[in-house]
Design an enzyme around this catalytic site. Structure first.
Site, short mmCIF file in Angstrom:
data_model
loop_
_atom_site.label_atom_id
_atom_site.label_comp_id
_atom_site.label_asym_id
_atom_site.label_seq_id
_atom_site.Cartn_x
_atom_site.Cartn_y
_atom_site.Cartn_z
N SER B 87 46.99 40.36 32.24
CA SER B 87 47.72 41.17 33.08
C SER B 87 49.22 40.64 32.84
O SER B 87 49.84 40.46 31.84
CB SER B 87 47.21 41.14 34.29
N ASP B 206 43.50 46.68 32.54
CA ASP B 206 43.67 45.37 32.94
C ASP B 206 42.47 44.36 32.61
O ASP B 206 41.34 44.65 33.30
CB ASP B 206 43.92 45.59 34.41
#
Lengths: 353, 318
Positions: B87, B206
């Site tokens: 991320s 993510d």
């Protein structure tokens, strides 16, 4: 045997001188007690209340100096009970009571009396400052911050409050904010403690030039072995070894018994290739304090560089035995292993055999 | 007190005083030895020192503190052989591995807004809930390319691996080839907010879903030393007064156990004090960077010591 005898003679003569000094001190105590007794007698014979109050205040002050807090407390409490006591005096006694409790580390009572004083004079800076400092000392940073900010709100030029706030933030490692307040202090009002905290904040943020500037300003009029040492460390951080060397040499000039200075001087000599000088410095450090394994380890390294393999091994063993941390012990072990396996060392060892 | 007794007392006292004097000046042997050794360690070639992998955890805006960590690693010349990020860790890792100067990196972080990296805004969020139309983070890929250039993984100065999640299978996907901008976008596509990123018949979101702190990945790539930067939220201080915050809290709780397992496997963990900062709050970038810097500074002694300990040669006598 002679050395032991000389050593004993030295300790004996030192003790003799100290004993005489102790005698002088106890005679001072006697004088002080005599003075206290004299004032106590005068209190009983005072002509009027005004004179009696003045004498009692002096007596209380003397008792505080002599660390006799309990009688001092009762004097101030009695003074507070007297009739028609002016507001200003009342505040003064509350503050004194707060101070005494603070000295006794009875912070709860101390705070209570400081607050009573604050209720009488709501915009009093000194009392707020005392409370702030007390909280700071007890690591209650949020409360300390509150009182120092209040002082600053009343008097925006209070350097003491700025220092207090700087300390509050530096103790919590909030360096940027600590710097914000330290840098607002008038350099004329710097003290050593503030300068060291200020410089360390800059150092934590790798702002070495700013740190050196602060030190330079203060050191124009205050030469001190510790500050020169700190300055030397900053130049090492900046990799300016010659300047660092100058600073360490100055530090030695102002205090010859600073063990760390010699160790760092030795390191600099090593870095600049002056091995013999490095050895001399390590020897000096060793003569001041021989308990640090790292000095033995560095001595071993230097002895190895000078092809004194036996000496190197002896120092490495010493380092291993003295090591107080796992890291230093590991490095000493590594060095012993290396020196054991080194061909040069083995050949010398064989030739000695 | 008789005079002889005083002499005896002082003899005993002077013995203890002499011991005390010896310790007046505090001296940290470890720090001195590390400083002395580090001058040599930092110049060692790759093959003579351990492989150091930097693992950058996810945490939204809290990840800005990664920049402060980079500054310390750069200034202290800590060798980094591989960066693994999830991320925001991928975003920060991409900038670091591309060799972007730290000052530029700091300036970018201080001026970043959600509109620069996505079409995220409160009105668009409301529209998303009403129309079931997810937002896009396409801008993020462009934002990365704009700052480091449209480069591939092979062109990075330090190798990088971005961790993403396959939304269909739940597999962990390691992105380490092709466009850096694209990989970063996939690794940071927050599920439920941003559209998944299509990649080789997979839909990627993510990486934090499967491994917010990808220590396992570092292990796969034979790391000798794993340094982790954890920017996780302090879940006890989160405000859970609305649906969105409650959902986020649920994700944090689930990830916490997994994070802990990963942290236990690492050698050094750097914890910037950012637990209270919201993952969506970019306003305090300046302070957040400082927090990363301070945390890394505190771990510096440990980092150097761990690297030195893993070097088999005797650096001191080199």
């Amino acid at each position: 045997m002679n050395k032991i005898l000389i050593c004993f003679m030295f300790i004996f003569s030192y003790s003799f001188v100290c004993a005489i000094k102790l005698d002088e001190i106890s005679s001072l105590d006697k004088c002080f007690l005599k003075a206290i007794n004299e004032i106590s007698v005068k209190v009983d014979m005072a002509k009027n209340n005004k004179e009696k109050t003045k004498l009692l205040e002096t007596l209380a002050e003397m008792l505080i100096i002599n660390k006799q807090y309990l009688p001092a407390l009762s004097i101030y409490n009695n003074l507070l009970e007297s009739k028609k006591i002016p507001k200003r005096k009342k505040k003064e006694y509350y503050v004194k009571l707060g101070d005494i409790y603070k000295l006794e580390k009875n912070y709860g009572f101390s705070l209570e009396y400081y607050h009573k004083a604050l209720l009488l004079y709501k915009k009093n800076i000194d009392v707020r400052f005392k409370i702030g400092n007390m909280f700071l000392k007890n690591k209650l940073y949020n409360l300390a911050e509150k009182y120092f900010l209040e002082v600053l709100a009343i008097n925006k030029n209070s350097d003491a409050a700025k220092k207090g706030l700087g300390d509050v933030y530096s103790c919590q490692n909030i360096d940027t904010k600590a710097i914000e307040y330290y840098s607002q202090i008038n350099p004329k009002n710097y003290d050593k403690e503030t300068v060291v905290s200020f410089v360390n904040c800059y150092r934590d943020l790798n702002r070495f030039d700013d740190a050196i500037k602060v030190l330079d300003i203060f050191m124009k009029e205050n030469k001190d072995t510790e500050l020169f040492f700190l300055s030397g460390l900053l130049f090492i951080d900046k990799k300016e070894y010659l300047k660092a060397k100058d600073m360490f040499l100055n530090s030695v000039q102002y205090g010859e018994s600073n063990f760390r200075v010699y160790v760092y001087l030795a390191l600099i000599y090593e870095l600049t290739g002056e091995i013999q000088k490095a050895k001399t410095m390590y020897d000096k450090a060793y003569s001041i304090n021989s308990s640090y394994a790292v000095v033995d380890l560095m001595q071993a390294k230097i002895a190895y560089k000078m092809n004194r393999f036996y000496e190197a091994r002896r120092y490495a063993y010493n380092a291993y035995v003295k090591a107080k941390t796992v890291f230093v012990k590991n490095q000493a072990q590594k060095m012993i292993d290396f020196l054991r396996s080194d061909n040069n060392l083995l050949s010398i060892k064989d030739s000695v055999k | 007190m008789p005079f002889i007794r005083k002499i005896f007392l002082i003899l005993v006292l002077s013995f203890f005083v002499s011991i005390a004097i010896a310790y007046v000046y505090d001296f940290d042997e470890d720090v001195f030895l590390i400083d002395s050794l580090w001058r040599k360690v930092k110049t060692l070639p790759k093959e003579k020192r351990p492989k150091v992998v930097l693992v950058l955890g996810g945490g939204g805006a809290r990840g800005i503190s990664h920049i402060g960590v980079f500054r310390v690693l750069y200034e202290e010349q800590i060798p980094i052989d591989l960066v693994v990020g999830t991320s925001v860790g991928s975003i920060a890792g991409a900038f670091y591995c591309a060799g972007l100067p730290i000052e530029n990196f700091e300036n970018i972080a201080k001026n970043i807004h959600w509109k620069d990296i996505s079409n995220f805004s409160y009105p668009s969020l409301i529209s998303m809930f009403l129309n079931e139309n997810l937002l896009s983070n396409e801008k993020l890929g462009k934002f990365v390319s704009k700052n480091i250039g449209e480069i591939n993984f092979a062109q990075l100065k330090v190798p990088l691996i971005c961790v993403a999640t396959d939304l269909n299978t739940g597999e962990r996907i390691l992105l380490r080839e092709g466009s850096v901008g694209f990989a970063v976008r996939a690794s940071a596509a927050i599920p439920g907010i941003f559209k998944p990123v299509e990649y080789r018949q997979r839909y990627l979101v993510d990486g934090g879903l499967v491994e917010n702190i990808p220590v396992n990945v570092a292990k796969i790539f034979n790391a000798d030393i794993i340094i982790v930067v954890s920017v996780a939220a302090d879940i006890t201080k989160n405000n859970i007064d609305n649906v969105f915050a409650t959902l986020m809290q649920a994700i944090y709780i689930q990830g916490k156990t997994l994070d802990q397992e990963n942290l236990d496997m690492s050698d050094i963990v750097i914890y910037p004090d950012v637990g209270e900062i919201s993952a969506f709050d970019f306003r305090n970038a300046y302070k957040t960077i400082d927090k990363g810097f301070i945390a890394a500074k505190r771990s510096l002694k440990n980092i150097k010591m761990t690297i030195i300990n893993k070097i088999t040669e005797n650096v001191l006598l080199e």
